[in-house]
Design a protein around this motif. Structure first.
Motif, PDB file in Angstrom:
ATOM      1  N   THR A  99       0.846  -1.190   0.000  1.00 43.57           N
ATOM      2  CA  THR A  99       0.000   0.000   0.000  1.00 43.57           C
ATOM      3  C   THR A  99       0.886   1.246   0.000  1.00 43.57           C
ATOM      4  O   THR A  99       1.794   1.368   0.822  1.00 43.57           O
ATOM      5  CB  THR A  99      -0.916   0.017   1.240  1.00 43.57           C
ATOM      6  OG1 THR A  99      -1.730  -1.153   1.224  1.00 43.57           O
ATOM      7  CG2 THR A  99      -1.791   1.258   1.243  1.00 43.57           C
ATOM      8  N   GLY A 100       0.590   2.154  -0.936  1.00 42.56           N
ATOM      9  CA  GLY A 100       1.459   3.322  -1.075  1.00 42.56           C
ATOM     10  C   GLY A 100       2.799   2.942  -1.650  1.00 42.56           C
ATOM     11  O   GLY A 100       3.805   3.608  -1.394  1.00 42.56           O
ATOM     12  N   CYS A 195       8.820   5.458   4.921  1.00 46.21           N
ATOM     13  CA  CYS A 195       7.906   4.485   4.311  1.00 46.21           C
ATOM     14  C   CYS A 195       6.682   4.262   5.201  1.00 46.21           C
ATOM     15  O   CYS A 195       5.559   4.111   4.703  1.00 46.21           O
ATOM     16  CB  CYS A 195       8.624   3.160   4.054  1.00 46.21           C
ATOM     17  SG  CYS A 195       9.788   3.192   2.674  1.00 46.21           S
ATOM     18  N   THR A 196       6.890   4.269   6.510  1.00 43.21           N
ATOM     19  CA  THR A 196       5.773   4.106   7.443  1.00 43.21           C
ATOM     20  C   THR A 196       4.833   5.300   7.388  1.00 43.21           C
ATOM     21  O   THR A 196       3.603   5.148   7.330  1.00 43.21           O
ATOM     22  CB  THR A 196       6.306   3.920   8.872  1.00 43.21           C
ATOM     23  OG1 THR A 196       7.206   2.806   8.917  1.00 43.21           O
ATOM     24  CG2 THR A 196       5.161   3.689   9.852  1.00 43.21           C
ATOM     25  N   PHE A 200       0.705   5.390   6.108  1.00 46.15           N
ATOM     26  CA  PHE A 200      -0.442   5.904   6.848  1.00 46.15           C
ATOM     27  C   PHE A 200      -1.087   7.101   6.151  1.00 46.15           C
ATOM     28  O   PHE A 200      -2.291   7.336   6.314  1.00 46.15           O
ATOM     29  CB  PHE A 200      -0.033   6.280   8.276  1.00 46.15           C
ATOM     30  CG  PHE A 200       0.119   5.102   9.190  1.00 46.15           C
ATOM     31  CD1 PHE A 200      -0.993   4.441   9.692  1.00 46.15           C
ATOM     32  CD2 PHE A 200       1.377   4.632   9.535  1.00 46.15           C
ATOM     33  CE1 PHE A 200      -0.861   3.345  10.529  1.00 46.15           C
ATOM     34  CE2 PHE A 200       1.525   3.528  10.367  1.00 46.15           C
ATOM     35  CZ  PHE A 200       0.396   2.876  10.868  1.00 46.15           C
ATOM     36  N   MET A 201      -0.314   7.829   5.363  1.00 43.50           N
ATOM     37  CA  MET A 201      -0.866   9.001   4.675  1.00 43.50           C
ATOM     38  C   MET A 201      -1.731   8.617   3.478  1.00 43.50           C
ATOM     39  O   MET A 201      -2.649   9.362   3.106  1.00 43.50           O
ATOM     40  CB  MET A 201       0.252   9.940   4.240  1.00 43.50           C
ATOM     41  CG  MET A 201       0.911  10.688   5.387  1.00 43.50           C
ATOM     42  SD  MET A 201       2.207  11.826   4.831  1.00 43.50           S
ATOM     43  CE  MET A 201       1.232  13.079   3.990  1.00 43.50           C
ATOM     44  N   MET A 414       8.540  15.859   7.507  1.00 43.55           N
ATOM     45  CA  MET A 414       9.595  16.461   8.327  1.00 43.55           C
ATOM     46  C   MET A 414       9.313  16.288   9.813  1.00 43.55           C
ATOM     47  O   MET A 414      10.194  15.899  10.595  1.00 43.55           O
ATOM     48  CB  MET A 414       9.731  17.951   7.983  1.00 43.55           C
ATOM     49  CG  MET A 414      10.469  18.239   6.695  1.00 43.55           C
ATOM     50  SD  MET A 414      10.661  20.012   6.420  1.00 43.55           S
ATOM     51  CE  MET A 414       9.375  20.299   5.230  1.00 43.55           C
ATOM     52  N   ILE A 415       8.069  16.571  10.225  1.00 46.25           N
ATOM     53  CA  ILE A 415       7.729  16.536  11.649  1.00 46.25           C
ATOM     54  C   ILE A 415       7.750  15.113  12.187  1.00 46.25           C
ATOM     55  O   ILE A 415       8.302  14.839  13.269  1.00 46.25           O
ATOM     56  CB  ILE A 415       6.349  17.187  11.881  1.00 46.25           C
ATOM     57  CG1 ILE A 415       6.422  18.683  11.558  1.00 46.25           C
ATOM     58  CG2 ILE A 415       5.893  16.974  13.324  1.00 46.25           C
ATOM     59  CD1 ILE A 415       5.067  19.373  11.538  1.00 46.25           C
ATOM     60  N   PHE A 416       7.144  14.181  11.442  1.00 43.98           N
ATOM     61  CA  PHE A 416       7.015  12.810  11.944  1.00 43.98           C
ATOM     62  C   PHE A 416       8.141  11.884  11.462  1.00 43.98           C
ATOM     63  O   PHE A 416       8.227  10.747  11.919  1.00 43.98           O
ATOM     64  CB  PHE A 416       5.659  12.227  11.537  1.00 43.98           C
ATOM     65  CG  PHE A 416       4.494  12.925  12.169  1.00 43.98           C
ATOM     66  CD1 PHE A 416       4.164  12.700  13.488  1.00 43.98           C
ATOM     67  CD2 PHE A 416       3.750  13.849  11.441  1.00 43.98           C
ATOM     68  CE1 PHE A 416       3.088  13.357  14.078  1.00 43.98           C
ATOM     69  CE2 PHE A 416       2.670  14.510  12.016  1.00 43.98           C
ATOM     70  CZ  PHE A 416       2.349  14.266  13.340  1.00 43.98           C
ATOM     71  N   GLY A 417       8.964  12.355  10.540  1.00 44.51           N
ATOM     72  CA  GLY A 417      10.050  11.539  10.020  1.00 44.51           C
ATOM     73  C   GLY A 417      11.421  12.113  10.290  1.00 44.51           C
ATOM     74  O   GLY A 417      12.235  11.524  11.006  1.00 44.51           O
TER      75      GLY A 417
END
Length: 448
Positions: A99-100, A195-196, A200-201, A414-417
């Motif tokens: 997925t993605g 990738c994670t 989710f996005m 940027m914020i979550f990665g």
């Protein structure tokens, strides 16, 4: 000679940085911005310009530095020779069905290109024309695809070999091979987290095309077919990294061998490279090489003058006076590096930050190889952080999208990665030091 200027101990350094940053913001080419800062320090401290240039030219006689033009040329020939497109096909065969999946393909492709060309800008230039239109065809918005490619391009300076790491090693007299290895841990962590986040996005987006699932045997056959067609492309990072860490090549020799292979493959195997294009690529990449070499010369002069004026020592005392907390000091260094990365590219940021902050890192007890990883992750984040964000704007030009279209997905990555990777790299030294200690124990002082 006292480093104080007009009675203020840090005014000389502040004016020097203001000239440099201000010139860059005004659009003055980076070598001339560094030259302006050099002229200022030479004038106010009364040095003889004729005595500084010979020292800088003498230090330029470095086999390590010779690898720069080879790596820069390699990035150009890799793009026009059809190597980039085949690397993307291999990445798609590996992870394209999750997925993605095409977003993951973009991330993994940036890592593979980073294992060949070694810069953020090369990853954007080599992959933008391939990845962005294909992602748009499969339901991703063009802004999302461009923002993803921009933030993933930082893998170009983390996955070895890395041109900024070569510059860092040269300026700080640190093993380039060890600096290469320092980026592997943060690079792999970046791939996994990105990738994670991408999964989710896009997992609930009905517009995203999902490739039909196939059985294991069929997927293995598809991977084998893509690998067979791109065997020469995938062999390049193997030759580079295997040759360097196997003790067969120095980084310079490995880059030269890979460049010759890239030209040969582009001309006679893939046949995407034409003889008439060779001269054009050489000229384009020679300009980039010339810019970097000029910056290195002026950085060597700046570093020498600052050392003679005890500016690094004054800076250590200044920071120590603000706080003696190790973790808070590292956080301040991170903020400075991210800000620096916002206004200059990865080459310029490395050349400016390495001589300025290296003495402070030594004073704090940070290992030089660990600092290489800290520098790479922070400058990479800064390069895609608004409002200036040089790599983000480069991706926007390549993808033909405005900043408002790609800023939201880019900020999420940027914020979550990127931010977690920066903090983990900074405060967990083993992430970047594990491989150098494992593969280069004598160099790293392991085991006596």
């Amino acid at each position: 000679m006292d480093s104080a200027l007009f009675g203020l101990p840090y005014l000389g350094l502040l004016i020097c940085l203001a000239i440099l940053v201000g010139s860059l913001l005004l659009g003055i080419p980076a070598p001339f911005a560094f030259m302006g800062a050099c002229v200022f320090l030479i004038y106010v401290y009364g040095f003889d310009p004729g005595a500084q240039l010979p020292v800088a030219f003498h230090k330029m006689k470095s086999l390590t530095l010779l690898s720069l033009p080879f790596f820069i040329m390699l990035g150009g020939f890799m793009t026009v020779g059809g190597i980039s497109s085949r690397l993307v096909l291999i990445a798609e065969a590996l992870v394209g069905r999750i997925t993605g999946g095409l977003g993951a393909v973009a991330i993994v492709s940036c890592a593979i290109v980073g294992a060949i060309a070694g810069t953020c800008s090369a990853a954007v230039a080599a992959l933008g024309g391939l990845i962005i239109p294909e992602m748009e065809k499969r339901g991703y918005t063009r802004g999302y695809a461009t923002g993803l490619l921009a933030v993933a391009s930082v893998l170009g300076q983390l996955i070895p070999p890395s041109v900024p790491m070569i510059l860092y090693g040269f300026i700080t007299m640190t093993s380039v091979t060890a600096c290469f290895l320092a980026g592997v841990g943060p690079g792999i962590l970046t791939i996994v987290i990105y990738c994670t986040v991408n999964y989710f996005m896009v997992r609930n987006n009905p517009n995203i095309y999902k490739a039909p699932s196939v059985d294991f045997t069929t997927q293995v056959k598809q991977i084998g077919k893509a690998t067979r067609h791109g065997i020469f492309a995938i062999s390049m990072p193997v030759i580079l990294l295997g040759g360097i860490y196997g003790g067969i090549f120095t980084p310079t020799e490995a880059a030269a061998v890979a460049l010759i292979l890239a030209i040969f493959v582009g001309l006679f195997v893939h046949r995407d490279l034409k003889f008439r294009e060779i001269g054009k690529v050489l000229v384009q990449q020679s300009v980039t090489t010339g810019v970097v070499v000029l910056m290195v010369i002026f950085v060597l002069i700046l570093s020498r003058i600052m050392t003679m004026q005890n500016i690094p020592q004054d800076m250590i005392r200044f920071v120590s006076g603000l706080t003696d907390n190790y973790f808070l000091t590292l956080l301040m260094v991170n903020v400075f590096l991210i800000f620096l990365g916002m206004i200059v590219d990865d080459f310029t940021g490395t050349l400016l930050a390495a001589p300025l902050l290296f003495p402070l890192m030594q004073h704090l007890g940070v290992h030089p190889v660990h600092f290489a990883a800290i520098l790479g992750t922070n400058l990479g984040l800064g390069n895609v952080t608004p409002p200036m964000a040089p790599i983000l704007y480069l991706a926007g030009r390549v993808g033909n999208v405005s900043i408002d279209q790609m800023i939201k997905p880019a900020l999420i990555f940027m914020i979550f990665g990127a931010v977690p990777v920066v903090l983990i790299t900074t405060y967990w030294p083993d992430l970047s030091l594990f491989l150098p200690r494992l593969l280069l124990p004598k160099l790293m002082g392991v085991g006596g």
